[in-house]
Design a protein around this motif. Structure first.
Motif, PDB file in Angstrom:
ATOM      1  N   ASP A 110     -23.758   8.444  32.713  1.00 16.68           N
ATOM      2  CA  ASP A 110     -22.379   7.972  32.920  1.00 16.68           C
ATOM      3  C   ASP A 110     -22.148   6.613  32.263  1.00 16.68           C
ATOM      4  N   THR A 111     -23.156   5.737  32.377  1.00 17.88           N
ATOM      5  CA  THR A 111     -23.040   4.386  31.815  1.00 17.88           C
ATOM      6  C   THR A 111     -22.770   4.465  30.319  1.00 17.88           C
ATOM      7  N   CYS A 112     -23.544   5.292  29.634  1.00 19.55           N
ATOM      8  CA  CYS A 112     -23.406   5.439  28.188  1.00 19.55           C
ATOM      9  C   CYS A 112     -22.026   5.998  27.850  1.00 19.55           C
ATOM     10  N   ARG A 113     -21.631   7.041  28.575  1.00 16.47           N
ATOM     11  CA  ARG A 113     -20.345   7.693  28.298  1.00 16.47           C
ATOM     12  C   ARG A 113     -19.184   6.724  28.498  1.00 16.47           C
ATOM     13  N   GLU A 114     -19.206   6.023  29.638  1.00 17.19           N
ATOM     14  CA  GLU A 114     -18.103   5.095  29.939  1.00 17.19           C
ATOM     15  C   GLU A 114     -17.980   4.028  28.852  1.00 17.19           C
ATOM     16  N   ILE A 115     -19.108   3.512  28.409  1.00 19.67           N
ATOM     17  CA  ILE A 115     -19.078   2.442  27.406  1.00 19.67           C
ATOM     18  C   ILE A 115     -18.611   2.992  26.057  1.00 19.67           C
ATOM     19  N   LEU A 116     -19.136   4.149  25.665  1.00 22.08           N
ATOM     20  CA  LEU A 116     -18.765   4.707  24.362  1.00 22.08           C
ATOM     21  C   LEU A 116     -17.299   5.141  24.331  1.00 22.08           C
ATOM     22  N   ASP A 117     -16.756   5.508  25.502  1.00 19.69           N
ATOM     23  CA  ASP A 117     -15.368   5.985  25.539  1.00 19.69           C
ATOM     24  C   ASP A 117     -14.339   4.853  25.536  1.00 19.69           C
ATOM     25  N   ARG A 139     -25.108  10.696  25.965  1.00 15.03           N
ATOM     26  CA  ARG A 139     -26.080  10.043  26.832  1.00 15.03           C
ATOM     27  C   ARG A 139     -27.267   9.643  25.969  1.00 15.03           C
ATOM     28  N   VAL A 140     -28.116   8.810  26.534  1.00 14.34           N
ATOM     29  CA  VAL A 140     -29.229   8.313  25.737  1.00 14.34           C
ATOM     30  C   VAL A 140     -30.445   8.111  26.639  1.00 14.34           C
ATOM     31  N   ARG A 141     -31.599   8.355  26.082  1.00 12.97           N
ATOM     32  CA  ARG A 141     -32.849   8.073  26.788  1.00 12.97           C
ATOM     33  C   ARG A 141     -33.792   7.367  25.842  1.00 12.97           C
ATOM     34  N   GLY A 142     -34.728   6.637  26.432  1.00  9.17           N
ATOM     35  CA  GLY A 142     -35.702   5.941  25.598  1.00  9.17           C
ATOM     36  C   GLY A 142     -36.972   5.672  26.361  1.00  9.17           C
ATOM     37  N   MET A 143     -38.071   5.567  25.634  1.00  7.53           N
ATOM     38  CA  MET A 143     -39.348   5.205  26.233  1.00  7.53           C
ATOM     39  C   MET A 143     -39.995   4.086  25.427  1.00  7.53           C
ATOM     40  N   LEU A 144     -40.434   3.075  26.165  1.00  6.67           N
ATOM     41  CA  LEU A 144     -41.104   1.920  25.553  1.00  6.67           C
ATOM     42  C   LEU A 144     -42.532   1.870  26.071  1.00  6.67           C
ATOM     43  N   LEU A 145     -43.478   1.669  25.171  1.00 12.85           N
ATOM     44  CA  LEU A 145     -44.871   1.432  25.550  1.00 12.85           C
ATOM     45  C   LEU A 145     -45.275   0.068  25.014  1.00 12.85           C
ATOM     46  N   GLN A 146     -46.000  -0.686  25.816  1.00 14.41           N
ATOM     47  CA  GLN A 146     -46.455  -2.003  25.369  1.00 14.41           C
ATOM     48  C   GLN A 146     -47.887  -2.248  25.812  1.00 14.41           C
ATOM     49  N   ARG A 147     -48.643  -2.897  24.937  1.00 20.16           N
ATOM     50  CA  ARG A 147     -49.967  -3.371  25.354  1.00 20.16           C
ATOM     51  C   ARG A 147     -49.752  -4.555  26.281  1.00 20.16           C
ATOM     52  N   MET A 148     -50.497  -4.579  27.365  1.00 19.28           N
ATOM     53  CA  MET A 148     -50.403  -5.730  28.266  1.00 19.28           C
ATOM     54  C   MET A 148     -50.937  -6.956  27.544  1.00 19.28           C
ATOM     55  N   PRO A 149     -50.385  -8.127  27.870  1.00 23.89           N
ATOM     56  CA  PRO A 149     -50.903  -9.353  27.243  1.00 23.89           C
ATOM     57  C   PRO A 149     -52.404  -9.528  27.485  1.00 23.89           C
ATOM     58  N   SER A 150     -52.938  -8.928  28.559  1.00 20.93           N
ATOM     59  CA  SER A 150     -54.360  -9.079  28.878  1.00 20.93           C
ATOM     60  C   SER A 150     -55.256  -8.166  28.037  1.00 20.93           C
TER      61      SER A 150
END
Ligand SMILES: [Zn+2]
Length: 308
Positions: free
Chosen positions: A30-37, A173-184
């Motif tokens: 809904d967030t994506c749709r409302e903003i794009l509209d 609508r939109v989806r995404g996945m982020l992967l990050q190495r931990m700083p440690s």
């Protein structure tokens, strides 16, 4: 692995139990749709803005801050400007400016086609603490071929965090996945990082079609235990106000306001983010400047008089 975390308008963070890797999944419906509209964006621009929304929500979820994250793509091609703002509690708003040429682009036009000359384009990432303090800014050149690659580059170059990002949208609508190495993470974690990062080659259909966070993570990383944190809700939120619009009008100056009044009899301002219309009758508009024209005005605001 936990859990019943479902895809809705939210960001779900997760941690690999036996590898120094963390990640986050975003889903904006809904967030994506409302903003794009809010505007009649050309299809290619809808996709780009949807992707930037998801990337911004993921970026914001990795930060510990109280203010607003502002992600601004300035370009010289069919697209002039994409702006996404995301508050610490995942309130999102966005807008864009484009040229007529954007209407003729294929729906899946790559970033370079949208943005034009990479040497004249840039992505600025700002953190406005909203307490009157400084706005922190990182800038990257627009050399990437996609918004995901651009944000990856920013995280790796500016934040010094190895990151992989995948985004999927159907322009609604939109989806995404982020992967990050931990700083440690140390050199001993290289193999695990490479193996996990290589599993992020998801297609649009798999990411948009996944039924739940747990199912998606289990399918992608079957040989890992992953701890999923409770999702945080995201939503469309515009913090425009009469005060901020007043500041923007003061910046225009008394002469400009008098000229608008002479032409239109009042001053109307439409928020480009949410469409809210502010009206100032002549007396109210002139009162912004006090009895004499010497008011230096307040700092500029992103809420500008609309072109509509
Ligand atoms: Zn607004």
């Amino acid at each position: 692995m936990v859990t019943a975390a479902r895809f809705a308008d939210n960001v779900t963070r997760f941690m690999f139990e036996r590898a120094a890797i963390r990640g986050a999944l975003v889903s904006l419906d809904d967030t994506c749709r409302e903003i794009l509209d809010q505007h009649p964006y050309p299809p290619a621009l809808r996709r780009a803005l949807a992707e930037l929304l998801a990337a911004s929500a993921l970026l914001a979820s990795t930060l510990s801050f109280k203010g607003t994250l502002i992600v601004q793509l300035q370009a010289t091609g069919p697209v002039n400007l994409l702006v996404v703002e995301c508050t610490a509690d995942l309130g999102l708003r966005a807008t864009a400016q484009w040229r007529d040429a954007a209407d003729d682009l294929p729906d899946d036009a790559p970033l370079r086609t949208l943005a034009g000359d990479p040497a004249a384009s840039r992505l600025a990432i700002m953190l406005d603490p909203k307490d009157g303090g400084p706005i922190y800014q990182g800038i990257v050149a627009l050399e990437a071929t996609s918004i995901a690659a651009l944000i990856e580059h920013y995280l790796t170059a500016s934040e010094q965090i190895d990151s992989r990002l995948v985004l999927a949208t159907d322009a609604t609508r939109v989806r995404g996945m982020l992967l990050q190495r931990m700083p440690s993470a140390g050199p001993g974690d290289d193999v695990a990082w490479r193996q996990v990062a290589s599993r992020l080659d998801l297609g649009n259909a798999e990411l948009l079609g996944a039924g739940s966070v747990a199912k998606l993570l289990a399918a992608r990383f079957p040989d890992h235990d992953i701890r999923v944190v409770a999702p945080r809700s995201a939503r469309f939120h515009c913090d425009c106000s009469a005060d901020r619009v007043s500041n923007a009008l003061r910046m225009l100056g008394r002469a400009e306001i008098e000229s608008i009044l002479a032409e239109q009899g009042m001053v109307g301002v439409t928020c480009e983010f949410c469409g809210h219309r502010y009206r100032f009758v002549a007396a109210d508009a002139l009162a912004l400047f006090g009895p004499r024209d010497g008011n230096p005005g307040a700092p500029p605001d992103v809420t500008r008089p609309s072109r509509r």
